[in-house]
Design a protein around this motif. Structure first.
Motif, PDB file in Angstrom:
ATOM      1  N   SER A   1       0.839  -1.205   0.000  1.00 36.29           N
ATOM      2  CA  SER A   1       0.000   0.000   0.000  1.00 36.29           C
ATOM      3  C   SER A   1       0.877   1.259   0.000  1.00 36.29           C
ATOM      4  CB  SER A   1      -0.934  -0.007   1.209  1.00 36.29           C
ATOM      5  OG  SER A   1      -0.171  -0.138   2.385  1.00 36.29           O
ATOM      6  N   LEU A   2       0.238   2.379  -0.224  1.00 32.74           N
ATOM      7  CA  LEU A   2       0.978   3.641  -0.253  1.00 32.74           C
ATOM      8  C   LEU A   2       1.126   4.202   1.165  1.00 32.74           C
ATOM      9  CD1 LEU A   2       0.160   3.318  -3.263  1.00 32.74           C
ATOM     10  CD2 LEU A   2      -0.122   5.781  -3.358  1.00 32.74           C
ATOM     11  N   SER A   3       2.123   5.035   1.341  1.00 32.66           N
ATOM     12  CA  SER A   3       2.263   5.719   2.629  1.00 32.66           C
ATOM     13  C   SER A   3       1.145   6.759   2.739  1.00 32.66           C
ATOM     14  CB  SER A   3       3.617   6.432   2.702  1.00 32.66           C
ATOM     15  OG  SER A   3       3.618   7.533   1.805  1.00 32.66           O
ATOM     16  N   ALA A   4       0.923   7.233   3.962  1.00 38.87           N
ATOM     17  CA  ALA A   4      -0.104   8.263   4.159  1.00 38.87           C
ATOM     18  C   ALA A   4       0.204   9.501   3.312  1.00 38.87           C
ATOM     19  CB  ALA A   4      -0.200   8.626   5.640  1.00 38.87           C
ATOM     20  N   ALA A   5       1.475   9.857   3.211  1.00 39.47           N
ATOM     21  CA  ALA A   5       1.850  11.050   2.438  1.00 39.47           C
ATOM     22  C   ALA A   5       1.593  10.828   0.945  1.00 39.47           C
ATOM     23  CB  ALA A   5       3.326  11.383   2.678  1.00 39.47           C
ATOM     24  N   GLU A   6       1.917   9.626   0.442  1.00 39.82           N
ATOM     25  CA  GLU A   6       1.667   9.321  -0.976  1.00 39.82           C
ATOM     26  C   GLU A   6       0.163   9.297  -1.265  1.00 39.82           C
ATOM     27  OE1 GLU A   6       5.537   6.401  -1.828  1.00 39.82           O
ATOM     28  OE2 GLU A   6       3.713   5.574  -0.912  1.00 39.82           O
ATOM     29  N   ALA A   7      -0.599   8.692  -0.334  1.00 38.80           N
ATOM     30  CA  ALA A   7      -2.056   8.623  -0.507  1.00 38.80           C
ATOM     31  C   ALA A   7      -2.655  10.026  -0.553  1.00 38.80           C
ATOM     32  CB  ALA A   7      -2.680   7.814   0.624  1.00 38.80           C
ATOM     33  N   ASP A   8      -2.116  10.919   0.216  1.00 39.52           N
ATOM     34  CA  ASP A   8      -2.590  12.297   0.248  1.00 39.52           C
ATOM     35  C   ASP A   8      -2.316  13.003  -1.094  1.00 39.52           C
ATOM     36  OD1 ASP A   8      -3.775  14.383   1.847  1.00 39.52           O
ATOM     37  OD2 ASP A   8      -1.816  15.378   1.721  1.00 39.52           O
ATOM     38  N   LEU A   9      -1.116  12.784  -1.632  1.00 40.18           N
ATOM     39  CA  LEU A   9      -0.779  13.365  -2.940  1.00 40.18           C
ATOM     40  C   LEU A   9      -1.695  12.815  -4.026  1.00 40.18           C
ATOM     41  CD1 LEU A   9       3.105  13.154  -2.687  1.00 40.18           C
ATOM     42  CD2 LEU A   9       1.791  15.254  -3.078  1.00 40.18           C
ATOM     43  N   LEU A  10      -1.940  11.506  -3.932  1.00 40.88           N
ATOM     44  CA  LEU A  10      -2.798  10.850  -4.911  1.00 40.88           C
ATOM     45  C   LEU A  10      -4.196  11.462  -4.867  1.00 40.88           C
ATOM     46  CD1 LEU A  10      -2.171   8.347  -6.734  1.00 40.88           C
ATOM     47  CD2 LEU A  10      -3.390   6.976  -5.050  1.00 40.88           C
ATOM     48  N   SER A  11      -4.757  11.558  -3.667  1.00 38.73           N
ATOM     49  CA  SER A  11      -6.144  12.027  -3.606  1.00 38.73           C
ATOM     50  C   SER A  11      -6.244  13.508  -3.944  1.00 38.73           C
ATOM     51  CB  SER A  11      -6.814  11.672  -2.283  1.00 38.73           C
ATOM     52  OG  SER A  11      -6.229  12.361  -1.253  1.00 38.73           O
ATOM     53  N   LYS A  12      -5.221  14.292  -3.642  1.00 40.03           N
ATOM     54  CA  LYS A  12      -5.268  15.709  -4.035  1.00 40.03           C
ATOM     55  C   LYS A  12      -5.178  15.877  -5.552  1.00 40.03           C
ATOM     56  CE  LYS A  12      -4.106  18.186   0.133  1.00 40.03           C
ATOM     57  NZ  LYS A  12      -3.117  17.887   1.189  1.00 40.03           N
ATOM     58  N   SER A  13      -4.408  15.027  -6.217  1.00 48.08           N
ATOM     59  CA  SER A  13      -4.315  15.175  -7.674  1.00 48.08           C
ATOM     60  C   SER A  13      -5.551  14.578  -8.355  1.00 48.08           C
ATOM     61  CB  SER A  13      -3.022  14.568  -8.223  1.00 48.08           C
ATOM     62  OG  SER A  13      -3.125  13.178  -8.384  1.00 48.08           O
ATOM     63  N   TRP A  14      -6.193  13.613  -7.695  1.00 46.64           N
ATOM     64  CA  TRP A  14      -7.386  12.961  -8.258  1.00 46.64           C
ATOM     65  C   TRP A  14      -8.639  13.825  -8.095  1.00 46.64           C
ATOM     66  CZ3 TRP A  14      -9.156   9.536 -11.482  1.00 46.64           C
ATOM     67  CH2 TRP A  14     -10.372   8.884 -11.276  1.00 46.64           C
ATOM     68  N   ALA A  15      -8.703  14.623  -7.019  1.00 51.22           N
ATOM     69  CA  ALA A  15      -9.924  15.371  -6.700  1.00 51.22           C
ATOM     70  C   ALA A  15     -10.462  16.190  -7.882  1.00 51.22           C
ATOM     71  CB  ALA A  15      -9.719  16.234  -5.463  1.00 51.22           C
ATOM     72  N   PRO A  16      -9.630  17.006  -8.551  1.00 50.68           N
ATOM     73  CA  PRO A  16     -10.172  17.790  -9.670  1.00 50.68           C
ATOM     74  C   PRO A  16     -10.568  16.916 -10.872  1.00 50.68           C
ATOM     75  CG  PRO A  16      -7.807  18.179  -9.421  1.00 50.68           C
ATOM     76  CD  PRO A  16      -8.238  17.375  -8.236  1.00 50.68           C
ATOM     77  N   VAL A  17      -9.947  15.760 -10.996  1.00 48.63           N
ATOM     78  CA  VAL A  17     -10.287  14.855 -12.096  1.00 48.63           C
ATOM     79  C   VAL A  17     -11.655  14.235 -11.838  1.00 48.63           C
ATOM     80  CG1 VAL A  17      -9.576  12.797 -13.376  1.00 48.63           C
ATOM     81  CG2 VAL A  17      -7.829  14.354 -12.470  1.00 48.63           C
ATOM     82  N   PHE A  18     -11.849  13.745 -10.614  1.00 50.21           N
ATOM     83  CA  PHE A  18     -13.097  13.056 -10.273  1.00 50.21           C
ATOM     84  C   PHE A  18     -14.253  14.043 -10.113  1.00 50.21           C
ATOM     85  CE2 PHE A  18     -15.768  10.162  -7.541  1.00 50.21           C
ATOM     86  CZ  PHE A  18     -15.896   9.154  -8.482  1.00 50.21           C
ATOM     87  N   ALA A  19     -13.937  15.303  -9.825  1.00 51.62           N
ATOM     88  CA  ALA A  19     -14.983  16.323  -9.678  1.00 51.62           C
ATOM     89  C   ALA A  19     -15.803  16.467 -10.959  1.00 51.62           C
ATOM     90  CB  ALA A  19     -14.360  17.666  -9.295  1.00 51.62           C
ATOM     91  N   ASN A  20     -15.185  16.170 -12.095  1.00 58.13           N
ATOM     92  CA  ASN A  20     -15.883  16.228 -13.386  1.00 58.13           C
ATOM     93  C   ASN A  20     -15.771  14.845 -14.023  1.00 58.13           C
ATOM     94  OD1 ASN A  20     -17.166  17.132 -15.677  1.00 58.13           O
ATOM     95  ND2 ASN A  20     -15.467  18.405 -16.384  1.00 58.13           N
ATOM     96  N   LYS A  21     -16.295  13.859 -13.283  1.00 55.30           N
ATOM     97  CA  LYS A  21     -15.969  12.469 -13.633  1.00 55.30           C
ATOM     98  C   LYS A  21     -16.554  12.008 -14.961  1.00 55.30           C
ATOM     99  CE  LYS A  21     -19.264  10.876 -10.165  1.00 55.30           C
ATOM    100  NZ  LYS A  21     -20.410  10.137 -10.658  1.00 55.30           N
TER     101      LYS A  21
END
Ligand code: HEM
Length: 146
Positions: A1-21
Motif C-alpha cells: 500500500s501507499l504511505s499516508a503522504a503518498e495517498a494524500d498526494l494521490l487524492s489531491k491530484s485525483w480530486a479535480p479529475v473526479f470532480a468532473n468524472k
C-alpha cells in the motif's frame, strides 16, 4: 500500500479529475485509445471501431464510469494495506479473465500522469504516487499469470 503522504498526494491530484468524472472519464478512455489503439480491441463494445465512432458510442460512458468509480476506490483505499490487497486481487482476477494483462496496464501507467496534468496542474510527488499505484496493479496481474 501507499504511505499516508503518498495517498494524500494521490487524492489531491485525483480530486479535480473526479470532480468532473463524466467528461474526464470519457476523456481518459479516449486518450488511452488514441495513444494505444490496440487497447480498444479488448472491449467488445469498441473492438475495431474508429475513435470517432467510440466517441459517439453510448457505451463510452458506461465503460468509463465503471473505470472511474473503481479508480476512485483505489485512491480512497490506497493507504489501507488490507483493503488494497483484496482490491488488487479481485482486480487482477477480473482483468486476467477479460484477457487483459500487465502490458495493457504498463500503457496506462505511461499515460496517466500526463492525463491528470491535462485536467489540473500536477502536484510535486503525485506522479510518483500514481506510478506506484499502477505498479501494484501490474504486479497483481503478473501474479495472476498475465
Ligand atoms: C471491465 C476497471 C483499465 C479492459 C472493467 C470493470 C471495471 C474496470 C470496474 C467492470 C468489471 C465488472 O463489472 O465485471 C478498470 C480500471 C482501469 C481499467 C480501474 C484502470 C485504468 C482497463 C484496461 C483494459 C481494460 C487498460 C484493456 C486495455 C477491460 C475489459 C472489461 C473491463 C475488456 C470487460 C467489460 C467490458 O468489455 O466492458 N474494468 N479497468 N480495463 N476492463 Fe477494465
Amino acid at each position: 500500500s501507499l504511505s499516508a503522504a503518498e495517498a494524500d498526494l494521490l487524492s489531491k491530484s485525483w480530486a479535480p479529475v473526479f470532480a468532473n468524472k463524466d467528461a474526464n472519464g470519457d476523456n481518459f478512455l479516449v486518450a488511452l485509445f488514441e495513444k494505444f489503439p490496440d487497447s480498444a480491441n479488448f472491449f467488445a463494445d469498441f473492438k475495431g471501431k474508429s475513435i470517432a465512432d467510440i466517441k459517439a458510442s453510448p457505451k463510452l460512458r458506461d465503460v468509463s464510469s465503471r473505470i472511474f468509480a473503481r479508480l476512485n476506490e483505489f485512491v480512497n483505499n490506497s493507504a489501507d494495506a488490507g483493503k488494497m490487497s483484496a482490491m488488487l486481487d479481485q482486480f487482477a482476477k477480473e482483468h486476467a479473465g477479460f484477457g487483459v494483462g500487465s502490458a495493457q496496464f504498463e500503457n496506462v501507467r505511461a499515460m496517466f500522469p500526463g492525463f491528470v496534468a491535462s485536467v489540473a496542474a500536477s502536484r510535486a510527488g503525485a506522479d510518483a504516487a500514481w506510478d506506484k499505484l499502477f505498479g501494484y496493479i501490474i504486479d497483481a496481474l503478473k501474479k495472476s499469470g498475465k
